[in-house]
Structures are given as structure tokens and as C-alpha cells.
Scaffold this active site. Structure first.
Site, PDB file in Angstrom:
ATOM      1  N   ASP A  10       0.879  -1.170   0.000  1.00 26.85           N
ATOM      2  CA  ASP A  10       0.000   0.000   0.000  1.00 26.85           C
ATOM      3  C   ASP A  10       0.912   1.214   0.000  1.00 26.85           C
ATOM      4  O   ASP A  10       1.486   1.568   1.031  1.00 26.85           O
ATOM      5  CB  ASP A  10      -0.899  -0.012   1.236  1.00 26.85           C
ATOM      6  N   LYS A  71       2.372  11.768  -3.731  1.00 28.78           N
ATOM      7  CA  LYS A  71       1.320  11.100  -4.501  1.00 28.78           C
ATOM      8  C   LYS A  71       0.340  12.104  -5.096  1.00 28.78           C
ATOM      9  O   LYS A  71      -0.342  11.806  -6.077  1.00 28.78           O
ATOM     10  CB  LYS A  71       0.596  10.134  -3.557  1.00 28.78           C
ATOM     11  N   GLU A 176      -7.263   0.727  -4.555  1.00 29.11           N
ATOM     12  CA  GLU A 176      -7.228   0.583  -3.102  1.00 29.11           C
ATOM     13  C   GLU A 176      -8.534   0.067  -2.503  1.00 29.11           C
ATOM     14  O   GLU A 176      -8.516  -0.866  -1.682  1.00 29.11           O
ATOM     15  CB  GLU A 176      -6.820   1.921  -2.468  1.00 29.11           C
ATOM     16  N   ASP A 199     -13.009   4.945   1.525  1.00 37.31           N
ATOM     17  CA  ASP A 199     -11.554   4.953   1.712  1.00 37.31           C
ATOM     18  C   ASP A 199     -11.035   6.387   1.780  1.00 37.31           C
ATOM     19  O   ASP A 199     -10.843   7.038   0.747  1.00 37.31           O
ATOM     20  CB  ASP A 199     -10.898   4.187   0.560  1.00 37.31           C
TER      21      ASP A 199
END
Length: 532
Positions: A10, A71, A176, A199
Site C-alpha cells: 500500500d 502522490k 485501493e 476509503d
């Protein structure tokens, strides 16, 4: 000894973790800091390259040389509005390199520019190091890496390049929320029903609606925001505190970093307590800052952000043609879902329906990635081999087409709409604009914008040797095919003479050439490295 050498990763915005399938179960591996999550921070300090907590703990002293939330800009052009927005918020310098976003640091006595791929590669190398320490004497080469469900093709490809720079072979990239659903289904022994995965991580928010049946996860719809997460909750609290301090610190990077660290701790503390005092000694000009905030006040500050996530939840439900009453379970993923106000709001939205967080919100995504890595590594375990994924494309796919000779801008001709389950094959037809036109250029796009150039270019190819004919007579077949590994094949053929051309667009092939990868590996191989 572990039964699988392939690992699940992850790669998070604020924290990352790595797992391996060992003796019939997933193990999330502790790092040298004896924690199972590693801060996604990279620091270039005093000639030493630091990764993880070692970098994060020094951010307030070296704000321009500690990189985090990479990211948020990976796979983006420098002129992207999201990148421009980050420039005003990040203490480090974001610059342009070959048209893409990059970061600039002062390191080893000179100014150095690193791409987001290189920064992410350093984080991945840290995770691989953690895995190798656990798996000795074996060495990790293969991995499944997770990405936000709403990453576009460029962001996916940039993530793949990061892995290549880190020396990893990517078996698969997986969304994810889908990974979290795999972990949930495996733990719950594949209870049938409609699962909504909420999420909310450090920098991105995804919502996926997934149908779980007997080992199969079928994605029905996705939505989200690649620029919404715990980082934004921190920034709201930072701005709130700045307004209550007697002096302007907006141009003092060190002061902002120290305040940000205190606010991040306060946010976490408020998840378990009614109030907290934010204290920063000598915030500016020897003046201390102290401010007490309670849960109610924090909730009010964050209300708009939480409502924004519910908007994406509603959009996902609409895409799936479902109502909230059709959802059987709500799975909370990501560290930010530990905020009580978020749980309370979600519970109310779903009419007090049970929320599931029995899998650690920080580890659920890595759990699922590890399960998939074990399956792809051909581990003999019935519960693993029964796993099946039916995913969807998050963005529409199509080509450029033109109505007439006078049409200079063209239009986005959608061949496969977003939400289409893959594998699939879809066809459309077009024709020529000119008499005896013998070739046609095709540009393959992904996106939803009616303005052609506002969509993301995936590739280009040219169909040649079209049989001579009057304008509008040739019948050109356009074929889009996506296989089970999300590889896109696009072809165009003249149905009269059978001549055709095609392009293969790989989800596992990055934006960088092999030579560029080699150079970037060389650029980040600095003799003295400290990895936590």
C-alpha cells in the site's frame, strides 16, 4: 517460512505498508522502527538520504528538503491546477521538469531536481528493505501495488515507473478500495452482499461499490477525489490556528511545519478525547502558541470536507443504480476514517447501518494487495485461488473524430463508457472526410470532458492504405478491447480491403524509457542512506 515471496504494497500518501502471505495468513511486516506503517516522507538532510520517520521527524528543521504527499503530484503536468494548488501549500519547492511536476532540493551542496517517480521509488525501496529483512535469505522481486481508484492512466503509469526504479516487477496494480474489499471478503469468509468501501486516506478519497459473492469481488461503481484526505483536515486546523496567532507566519516554512506537526497530533488525539491543547514553543520570534480546541469545534471546521465525501458516495450509488438502502455493509478504510465525526456522519447517512472497521483502517488495503500477490504467485491455498476480481474502467475511453473538413477541434468519440466491466470488446464505425483520403490518424483518450483536449492522451496511431473512394464512402471499424489484466488494445480497419493498424496500451508500462529509468536509478543511489 513464508509461502509467498511476492509482496503486497500500500503506497500511501502519508503512510505506506507492506505485507506477505505467510503460513495461511496475511502478515503486515514491521519496519526497523517496530511499527507496521512507514511515513511516506523522504528527506535530503546533511548529505544523507532519509526515508520514513527519520525524515518526518526532521521536517520542522529542514522544511524545504523533506518531501511528503508526493502522490498528489505524481503523474501530473506542472500546469495541472492540482499541482499549482499544491505549490502554495507545500513547504518544499515544486518545479517543472520536461513539462511534468517535480521537486527541487538543496542536497550535497547543489540544487537537485527529483521526479515524483524517484521520490516514490525511495519509499518503495524502504518497504522492500523491510520485507527482505523478514524474508531472509530470500529477496523480493515481485509485488502488487495499490493505487487510488480514481488515478488516471498517467498516474498509474508513473506508479509503475516508481516500482521499476526501485527494482520491483509489478505483478498487478489494484485499486485501493478493491484491495480492501478483498481483505474484507477473505476475513468474513465471502459473505454475499453489496459492500460500499469508504476509503479516506492521507491524501486521496475513494468510494467503491462492490458486489461480493463466493470469493468474487465485482466492482459496480467508483468515484472519488485524488486531492482530498487527512492532509486537508490538517491544513484546515493549521489555517485555523494561524488566524489565532498574533503574527503572520505564512512565509515562515519552519514555523508552519512545526505548527502542522502539532495540529496533526491534535487531530489524532481528538479521535479519542473531547478536547486537546495545541502547544508550540517559540513558534515565531520567541513567542509561544497555545490554543485549546474541542471535538465540536474541530467537527465544524471539517464539516464541508466530510459533506464533500458524501457527495462522492451519492455519485457512486447513482452510477451503480442503487440507493443507500441496497448497501449491506460499509467498510471504513484509511487512517482518516478514525475521526469520530466521520463515523457518526456516515452512520447517520446510512440510517445507523453497521460500519465495519474490524480490519485495521491503515492496513486493510495492504491486506488485500498481499492476498492478490499470493494468488498471482500461484500459492496453493484454496481460499486464495478462489479469489476473483471483476473490475471496471473508472474513465471513459475513446478517440478523436471530426464532423467535417471545417471541424478544427474535433470531438471526443466515446467507445467505452466509464463503469464498463472488463474484459470487454466494443466497436464503432467512422469514415473519411476527403475524396481518396488514404490515411487516418487516431488519438486514444480517457476522460469525460466534451472538450477533446481536456482529456488524457493514452496513445496515437495511423491507419494507412485506405482504399480510394469518395468522401464518406469508406467504412472504418474502430475496435476497443480491454482484457482481464486491464491491457487496452485499440485497432482501426478498412472493412473493404481488410487493411488495419493497432496500438497496445499497457497498464504496467510507465511513461519513462528504459534509459530514463537507468538514469533515475543512478540519480537516487547516494552512498549514505538512512532508512527507518
Amino acid at each position: 517460512m513464508p509461502t509467498a515471496i511476492a509482496i503486497g504494497i500500500d503506497l500511501g500518501t502519508t503512510n505506506s505498508c507492506v505485507g506477505v502471505f505467510d503460513d495461511g495468513e496475511v502478515r503486515i511486516i514491521s519496519n526497523n522502527d517496530r511499527t507496521r506503517t512507514t511515513p511516506s516522507f523522504v528527506g535530503f538532510i546533511d548529505g544523507i538520504e532519509r526515508v520514513g520517520r527519520s525524515a518526518k521527524s526532521r521536517m520542522h528543521k529542514h522544511p524545504s528538503n523533506v518531501i511528503f504527499c508526493i502522490k498528489r503530484i505524481i503523474g501530473r503536468k506542472f500546469e495541472d491546477p492540482k499541482v499549482q494548488e499544491s505549490i502554495g501549500k507545500m513547504p518544499y519547492k515544486i518545479v517543472e521538469k520536461d513539462g511534468n511536476a517535480a521537486v527541487e532540493v538543496k542536497f550535497c551542496g547543489k540544487t537537485t531536481v527529483f521526479t515524483p517517480e524517484q521520490i516514490s521509488a525511495l519509499i518503495l525501496k524502504d518497504l522492500v528493505n523491510t520485507a527482505n529483512n523478514y524474508l531472509r535469505p530470500y529477496k523480493v522481486k515481485d509485488a502488487v501495488i495499490t493505487i487510488p481508484a480514481y488515478f488516471n492512466d498517467s498516474q498509474k503509469q508513473a506508479t509503475i515507473d516508481s516500482a521499476r526504479i526501485a527494482g520491483l516487477n509489478v505483478l498487478r496494480i489494484i485499486n485501493e478500495p478493491t484491495a480492501a474489499a478483498l481483505a474484507y471478503g477473505y476475513k468474513q469468509n465471502w459473505k454475499e452482499g453489496i459492500l460500499l468501501v469508504y476509503d479516506l486516506g492521507g491524501g486521496t478519497f475513494d468510494v467503491s461499490i462492490i458486489k461480493v459473492t463466493n470469493g468474487c469481488c465485482e466492482v459496480l461503481a467508483v468515484d472519488g477525489d485524488n486531492h482530498l484526505g487527512g492532509e486537508d483536515f490538517d491544513n484546515i486546523l493549521v489555517n485555523h490556528c494561524m488566524k489565532r496567532f498574533g503574527h503572520d507566519i505564512s512565509n515562515n516554512r519552519a514555523a508552519i511545519c512545526r505548527l502542522k506537526t502539532a495540529c496533526e497530533k491534535a487531530k489524532t488525539y481528538l479521535s479519542r478525547n473531547k478536547s486537546v491543547t495545541i502547544d508550540v514553543e517559540e513558534l515565531l520570534n520567541d513567542e509561544d502558541f497555545s490554543y485549546e480546541i474541542n471535538q465540536s469545534e474541530f467537527n465544524e471546521l471539517c464539516k464541508d470536507l466530510v459533506e464533500k465525501t458524501l457527495g462522492h458516495v451519492q455519485k457512486a450509488l447513482e452510477k451503480a443504480k442503487l440507493t443507500k438502502n441496497d448497501v449491506n455493509s460499509v467498510l471504513l478504510v484509511g487512517g482518516s476514517t478514525q475521526i469520530p465525526y466521520i463515523r457518526k456522519t456516515l452512520s447517520k447517512f446510512f440510517d445507523e447501518k453497521n460500519l465495519y472497521f474490524d480490519i485495521s483502517p491503515d492496513e486493510a488495503v495492504a491486506d488485500g494487495a498481499t492476498l492478490l500477490a499470493a494468488q498471482l504467485n500461484k500459492i496453493f491455498d484454496t481460499s486464495i485461488q478462489n479469489i476473483r476480481l471483476l473490475d471496471i474502467i473508472p474513465r471513459s475511453l475513446g478517440t478523436d473524430l471530426y464532423h467535417s473538413k471545417k471541424d478544427k477541434n474535433g470531438y471526443f468519440n466515446i467507445v467505452a463508457e466509464r463503469g464498463t466491466k472488463f474484459p470487454f470488446e466494443k466497436k464503432q464505425f467512422c469514415t473519411t472526410l476527403y475524396k481518396n483520403q488514404d490515411e487516418m490518424d487516431f488519438v486514444v483518450y480517457e476522460g469525460e470532458d466534451t472538450v477533446l483536449t481536456n482529456n488524457n492522451v493514452l496513445g496515437k496511431f495511423t491507419l494507412t492504405n485506405i482504399a480510394p473512394a469518395r468522401q464518406g464512402v469508406p467504412n472504418i471499424e474502430i475496435n476497443f478491447k480491454v482484457d482481464e489484466n486491464a491491457i487496452l488494445y485499440v485497432s482501426a480497419a478498412d472493412t473493404r480491403n481488410g487493411n488495419s493498424e493497432s496500438i497496445k496500451i499497457l497498464p504496467h508500462k510507465g511513461r519513462l524509457t528504459d534509459d530514463e529509468i537507468v538514469q533515475m536509478i543512478h540519480d537516487i543511489e547516494i552512498p549514505e542512506i538512512v532508512i527507518d
